[in-house]
Design a protein around this motif. Sequence first.
Motif, short mmCIF file in Angstrom:
data_model
loop_
_atom_site.label_atom_id
_atom_site.label_comp_id
_atom_site.label_asym_id
_atom_site.label_seq_id
_atom_site.Cartn_x
_atom_site.Cartn_y
_atom_site.Cartn_z
N ILE A 55 15.40 9.95 -14.01
CA ILE A 55 14.61 10.69 -15.00
C ILE A 55 14.13 9.76 -16.11
N LEU A 56 15.03 8.92 -16.61
CA LEU A 56 14.67 7.97 -17.65
C LEU A 56 13.63 6.98 -17.15
N CYS A 57 13.79 6.53 -15.92
CA CYS A 57 12.81 5.62 -15.32
C CYS A 57 11.45 6.29 -15.19
N LEU A 58 11.44 7.57 -14.81
CA LEU A 58 10.18 8.31 -14.69
C LEU A 58 9.48 8.43 -16.04
N VAL A 59 10.25 8.67 -17.08
CA VAL A 59 9.67 8.73 -18.44
C VAL A 59 9.02 7.40 -18.78
N LEU A 60 9.70 6.31 -18.46
CA LEU A 60 9.18 4.97 -18.73
C LEU A 60 7.90 4.72 -17.92
N ILE B 278 12.79 7.02 -6.34
CA ILE B 278 12.18 7.48 -5.09
C ILE B 278 13.14 8.38 -4.31
N PHE B 279 14.38 7.97 -4.19
CA PHE B 279 15.34 8.72 -3.38
C PHE B 279 15.88 9.97 -4.08
N TYR B 280 15.99 9.92 -5.42
CA TYR B 280 16.68 11.02 -6.11
C TYR B 280 15.74 12.01 -6.80
N LEU B 281 14.45 11.73 -6.83
CA LEU B 281 13.52 12.69 -7.43
C LEU B 281 12.51 13.25 -6.44
N SER B 282 12.62 12.84 -5.18
CA SER B 282 11.61 13.27 -4.20
C SER B 282 12.10 14.40 -3.29
N LYS C 136 10.78 23.58 -0.84
CA LYS C 136 9.64 23.45 0.06
C LYS C 136 9.31 21.98 0.31
N LYS C 137 9.14 21.63 1.58
CA LYS C 137 8.84 20.25 1.95
C LYS C 137 7.51 19.79 1.37
N PHE C 138 6.56 20.71 1.27
CA PHE C 138 5.23 20.35 0.76
C PHE C 138 5.32 19.82 -0.67
N LEU C 139 6.10 20.51 -1.50
CA LEU C 139 6.26 20.07 -2.90
C LEU C 139 6.99 18.74 -2.98
N ASN C 140 7.99 18.56 -2.12
CA ASN C 140 8.69 17.28 -2.09
C ASN C 140 7.77 16.14 -1.64
N ASP C 141 6.89 16.44 -0.69
CA ASP C 141 5.94 15.43 -0.21
C ASP C 141 4.96 15.02 -1.31
N ILE C 142 4.46 16.00 -2.04
CA ILE C 142 3.53 15.71 -3.15
C ILE C 142 4.23 14.88 -4.21
N THR C 143 5.47 15.27 -4.53
CA THR C 143 6.25 14.53 -5.52
C THR C 143 6.47 13.09 -5.09
N LEU C 144 6.85 12.90 -3.83
CA LEU C 144 7.09 11.56 -3.31
C LEU C 144 5.81 10.72 -3.35
N LEU C 145 4.69 11.30 -2.97
CA LEU C 145 3.42 10.57 -2.97
C LEU C 145 3.05 10.13 -4.38
N ILE D 180 5.08 9.65 -6.92
CA ILE D 180 6.03 8.63 -7.35
C ILE D 180 5.68 7.27 -6.73
N LEU D 181 5.33 7.29 -5.44
CA LEU D 181 4.99 6.05 -4.73
C LEU D 181 3.71 5.41 -5.26
N ILE D 182 2.86 6.20 -5.90
CA ILE D 182 1.65 5.66 -6.53
C ILE D 182 1.96 5.20 -7.96
N ALA D 183 2.73 6.01 -8.67
CA ALA D 183 2.97 5.75 -10.10
C ALA D 183 3.85 4.52 -10.33
N ILE D 184 4.85 4.31 -9.49
CA ILE D 184 5.77 3.19 -9.71
C ILE D 184 5.05 1.84 -9.67
N PRO D 185 4.33 1.51 -8.59
CA PRO D 185 3.65 0.21 -8.60
C PRO D 185 2.56 0.10 -9.67
#
Length: 431
Positions: A119-124, A170-174, A179-188, A190-195
């Motif tokens: 969560i803290l990493c996501l805020v950053l 990636i592993f703990y917020l996705s 619903k798998k759809f919401l998890n997929d959107i979240t993962l996508l 995160i995978l864009i925002a981190i880099p």
Amino acid sequence: MQANQFKFNIENLIYLLILSIPLCAISGNLLLNLNLILTSLLGTFLIVKNKNFFFLKENFELIILCLFFLTFFLITFFFHSTSLKLFSTIKFLFFTTTLVYFFKYNERTLNKIFFFYSILCLVLIIDVIFQSYFLKNILGNAKNNIFNSSLYGDEKLAGFHIQFFSFFTIFYLSDLFRKKFLNDITLLLILIAIPLSIYVSLNRISIFSYFLGIILYFFLIDKRKKILTLISIPIFFLIAQSHPDVKIKERYLSFFHHSSMIYDKFEKNFNYLKSAESNKKNNELQSEIDTNKRYYGSGHANLFSVAFYIWKENKFIGIGYKNFFKKCSELQNLVCSSHPHNIYLDILLTSGIFSFLLFCSIILMLFTKSLKVVFAKYHNQKLSYCLFISGFTFFFPLKSTGSLYASYYGTFIFLLLALIIFHFNKMLKKK
């Protein structure tokens, strides 16, 4: 009753201290050192009070780590002029031991700790990206540098922090939703925002480490997540390419250009140092053109070559604690630093080949154990995958790093080391 209550309070205080490590890292070395010292003292008190030394047998890497620090102290104390600062590094040994001991009896706290870190990493992540577009962070603090640092202010550390906790995130917020759809959107997302956040932070080696981890991540995850990972990469590059701050792109082009010549620069500078020593040359005899050619490009290549050259003259006992800048300056090198910017070179230079072999044996043992666990058929491998990828990218030898013995970088090294030691030994014992 009172003794049990006392123990309960200490364990909860250690838990809070572990939770607050990323916050202390953002706040600065004073709070971070205070955290390390308190955690180490409380943990050591618990171990001695409960006489639970047998857990060291289950985590043999801790015994080797003790030998590593013992070798480091003996060599530095008896063969090199030392200072009281040397003894401040002992906190890392007790810190690592405390964490392994704490997690052994409080394993359920791991998910809560990792979730908080994420969560803290996501805020950053969000704040760094926000700052890169609006020239101030969410709190309204104006951007003062070409890099974007969010809560780190003038310190260029946000990208490193994000990359370190990237796979925790990636592993703990996705997988928070049913619903798998919401998890997929979240993962996508995160995978864009981190880099993207690492990119705009201008921690350039961190972007390399992240994509090194993504390669491993791709081969470990299921088919659906593979597809999302492949989709995220071109989206990231498209957003990064169209970012309004063109200076960031220029810095990366320069980084990739200089990285391509790092081996060549390493070899040329190392050969120069050998010839200068044998022929008693002096930099003053070089033409300005030759000097510019020698130092043009990767500064890290120059530091690596100087560090390797100095080590070859001091193979067995190194040069002592915090003596690299002094030795580098004696060679009249134009690029010097307080440390060689690689943890393995740092160990070789500080206390020689024996300390280096001890540390590498820990890493190799843990890497072997992690491979056994990762490729075994366990029901839930989330934590194993997370620590395996994080460990591989963090201890990858061919990259620049902070100093092993520095409070900030050392904290992250030994936090991850403790987590890996505890988890993979526990998993193999279950098997």
